[in-house]
Design a protein around this motif. Structure first.
Motif, PDB file in Angstrom:
ATOM      1  N   THR A 141       0.810  -1.220   0.000  1.00 20.73           N
ATOM      2  CA  THR A 141       0.000   0.000   0.000  1.00 20.73           C
ATOM      3  C   THR A 141       0.841   1.266   0.000  1.00 20.73           C
ATOM      4  N   LEU A 142       2.128   1.153   0.350  1.00 17.54           N
ATOM      5  CA  LEU A 142       3.031   2.297   0.517  1.00 17.54           C
ATOM      6  C   LEU A 142       2.524   3.242   1.596  1.00 17.54           C
ATOM      7  N   CYS A 143       1.824   2.687   2.569  1.00 16.39           N
ATOM      8  CA  CYS A 143       1.383   3.403   3.764  1.00 16.39           C
ATOM      9  C   CYS A 143       1.930   2.659   4.973  1.00 16.39           C
ATOM     10  N   VAL A 144       2.345   3.382   6.007  1.00 18.43           N
ATOM     11  CA  VAL A 144       2.980   2.734   7.144  1.00 18.43           C
ATOM     12  C   VAL A 144       1.945   2.022   8.010  1.00 18.43           C
ATOM     13  N   ASP A 145       2.280   0.829   8.479  1.00 21.00           N
ATOM     14  CA  ASP A 145       1.402   0.073   9.370  1.00 21.00           C
ATOM     15  C   ASP A 145       1.440   0.686  10.762  1.00 21.00           C
ATOM     16  N   CYS A 146       0.263   0.824  11.363  1.00 22.10           N
ATOM     17  CA  CYS A 146       0.142   1.524  12.643  1.00 22.10           C
ATOM     18  C   CYS A 146      -0.608   0.679  13.666  1.00 22.10           C
ATOM     19  N   VAL A 147      -0.471   1.097  14.909  1.00 24.53           N
ATOM     20  CA  VAL A 147      -1.256   0.570  16.024  1.00 24.53           C
ATOM     21  C   VAL A 147      -1.921   1.756  16.704  1.00 24.53           C
ATOM     22  N   VAL A 148      -3.215   1.665  16.930  1.00 17.18           N
ATOM     23  CA  VAL A 148      -3.951   2.719  17.632  1.00 17.18           C
ATOM     24  C   VAL A 148      -4.014   2.354  19.108  1.00 17.18           C
ATOM     25  N   SER A 149      -3.429   3.191  19.941  1.00 12.21           N
ATOM     26  CA  SER A 149      -3.403   2.943  21.379  1.00 12.21           C
ATOM     27  C   SER A 149      -4.436   3.809  22.086  1.00 12.21           C
ATOM     28  N   GLY A 177       7.538  -3.045  14.689  1.00 10.37           N
ATOM     29  CA  GLY A 177       7.593  -2.478  13.351  1.00 10.37           C
ATOM     30  C   GLY A 177       6.352  -1.709  12.919  1.00 10.37           C
ATOM     31  N   LYS A 178       5.423  -1.464  13.835  1.00 10.49           N
ATOM     32  CA  LYS A 178       4.242  -0.655  13.542  1.00 10.49           C
ATOM     33  C   LYS A 178       4.316   0.635  14.356  1.00 10.49           C
ATOM     34  N   VAL A 179       3.942   1.748  13.747  1.00  8.19           N
ATOM     35  CA  VAL A 179       4.047   3.050  14.398  1.00  8.19           C
ATOM     36  C   VAL A 179       2.839   3.284  15.306  1.00  8.19           C
ATOM     37  N   VAL A 180       3.134   3.705  16.529  1.00 13.01           N
ATOM     38  CA  VAL A 180       2.076   4.051  17.484  1.00 13.01           C
ATOM     39  C   VAL A 180       1.828   5.558  17.443  1.00 13.01           C
ATOM     40  N   VAL A 181       2.881   6.344  17.683  1.00 14.76           N
ATOM     41  CA  VAL A 181       2.808   7.802  17.568  1.00 14.76           C
ATOM     42  C   VAL A 181       4.121   8.277  16.959  1.00 14.76           C
TER      43      VAL A 181
END
Length: 416
Positions: A141-149, A177-181
């Motif tokens: 997707t060329l979008c960074v994988d994230c985690v919503v906290s 490897g997933k961005v939180v903030v």
């Protein structure tokens, strides 16, 4: 879905292999590449022989970067879900990963092949993670994988003051490897740079701290920066981009404990969420067994094969194994963005166009797929794209309603 992917990197002028990385059953394949006589030096003929009598796989070979005369990248795949979109983005990501780790100068000015081969070994873990693509979607997707906290506001505030104290503007908090903030300037990096930095950290072996030289493929491909990472709890790292100062030891001894030790429980919560990617708010529909939500404006992903939490994984969607659900979501995304959903820019025009009946002049914003062992639905709005995989017994007429409610839930109650 079983198959293999093989990646070759060659010195263009001589055809000397710089490296070969593979995924799957690649030991059954023998690959030969050679330059066509009197052809353009960036054009190579690739022959792939499969050492199983009577079986020939559907291989695809590509090369990018014709302006880069020094090296040639070739990818071949026998995987059933290996699309042109995936293969072209794989090559682009691999090249940018090489720039990220060793810089552009050594790739453009290839003077010593053996030296470059040694330097490229530092890229192997990142390249192998791009080939595996097991826990993330950002490669496609060329979008960074994230985690919503649920503690995002507290963590964002801590990150801002920590980054400022380290005399930097670029920082982020990652879990597996997933961005939180992340800071505002971290998000201002090119989307591919944000994706590759996350994949780099996620692909490296766990370490209490790192001082890693990196280049930014779009922003600074020839001048290195320092990537500092510090493990706060197992699986959770805080990262900084900086210049010659501060030292790793200075940040470790003076800043890490000071700013992050009061947040031990929120950090542990981040780790518990990395499989589901978001906290359980109102429960999702029980028929959903895979989910990919993309924030198109911010180049972010939420991706999970456990939308109901780890404890309910066995209860939901047991018929379709996780690897199949992942493949189905990747195929649905590829189909939707290649054939149906309108592109944002002329450079991203869909590769295929569905022929609608006369009188329909609109661009589609939704699509669905019905298969024997699963169903899928995709929906696009101005800001978001949502792709869902359902159990096979979900009524087809209910897919749109479930998808719409899920999108509203995730963008308003999470929010993302």
């Amino acid at each position: 879905m079983a198959g293999s992917v093989q990646l070759l990197c060659l010195a263009t002028s001589s055809g000397v292999p710089l490296y070969c990385r593979s995924k799957g059953e690649s030991r059954q394949h023998s690959v030969t590449a050679f330059q066509i006589h009197n052809s353009d030096p960036s054009v190579w003929l690739c022959l792939c022989f499969k050492n199983i009598p009577g079986k020939v796989g559907p291989y695809c070979a590509n090369s990018l970067f014709p302006w880069l005369r020094s090296i040639t990248l070739i990818v071949m795949s026998s995987e059933e879900d290996a699309s042109d979109l995936y293969l072209s983005r794989l090559l682009d990501n691999v090249f940018s990963a090489m720039v990220l780790v060793i810089g552009l100068d050594d790739l453009v000015n290839l003077k010593n092949v053996e030296r470059l081969k040694r330097e490229l070994r530092a890229c192997y873990k990142l390249i192998d993670s791009l080939l595996a693509a097991s826990d993330w979607m950002g490669d496609l997707t060329l979008c960074v994988d994230c985690v919503v906290s649920p503690d995002a506001a507290i963590l964002q505030e801590a990150l801002e003051v920590f980054v400022a104290a380290a005399e930097s503007n670029f920082g982020c908090l990652m879990v597996m490897g997933k961005v939180v903030v992340a800071t505002e300037k971290w998000w201002r990096l090119a989307a591919q740079e944000v994706v590759l930095l996350a994949w780099l950290v996620g692909s490296l072996a766990p370490s209490s701290s790192r001082d890693y030289p990196i280049y930014l493929p779009h922003g600074s491909p020839t001048v290195p920066h320092r990537l500092l990472t510090f493990q706060l709890v197992p699986g959770v790292d805080v990262c900084l981009l900086c210049g010659p100062t501060p030292s790793l030891q200075q940040v470790q001894s003076e800043l890490v404990e000071r700013f992050w030790s009061p947040l031990l429980e929120p950090l542990k919560t981040c780790f518990r969420l990395h499989h589901s990617s978001f906290p359980a708010c109102s429960p999702l529909h029980h028929s959903i067994v895979g989910l990919l939500l993309i924030n198109r404006e911010q180049n972010k992903n939420l991706f999970t094969l456990q939308p109901h939490g780890v404890e309910n994984t066995q209860q939901h969607g047991a018929i379709l194994p996780p690897e199949s659900r992942r493949s189905v979501l990747r195929q649905l995304y590829t189909l939707a963005v290649s054939a149906y959903f309108p592109a944002d820019t002329p450079d991203d025009e869909p590769a295929l166009h569905e022929e609608f009946h006369a009188g329909f002049t609109h661009s589609p914003s939704e699509c669905y797929v019905v298969a024997e062992d699963h169903k899928c639905y995709g929906i696009q709005t101005q800001q978001h794209q949502l792709f869902l995989t359902f159990t096979a017994d979900t009524p087809t007429f209910a897919l749109r309603n479930i998808a719409t409610k899920t999108l509203n839930l995730l963008t308003k109650e999470v929010p993302f």
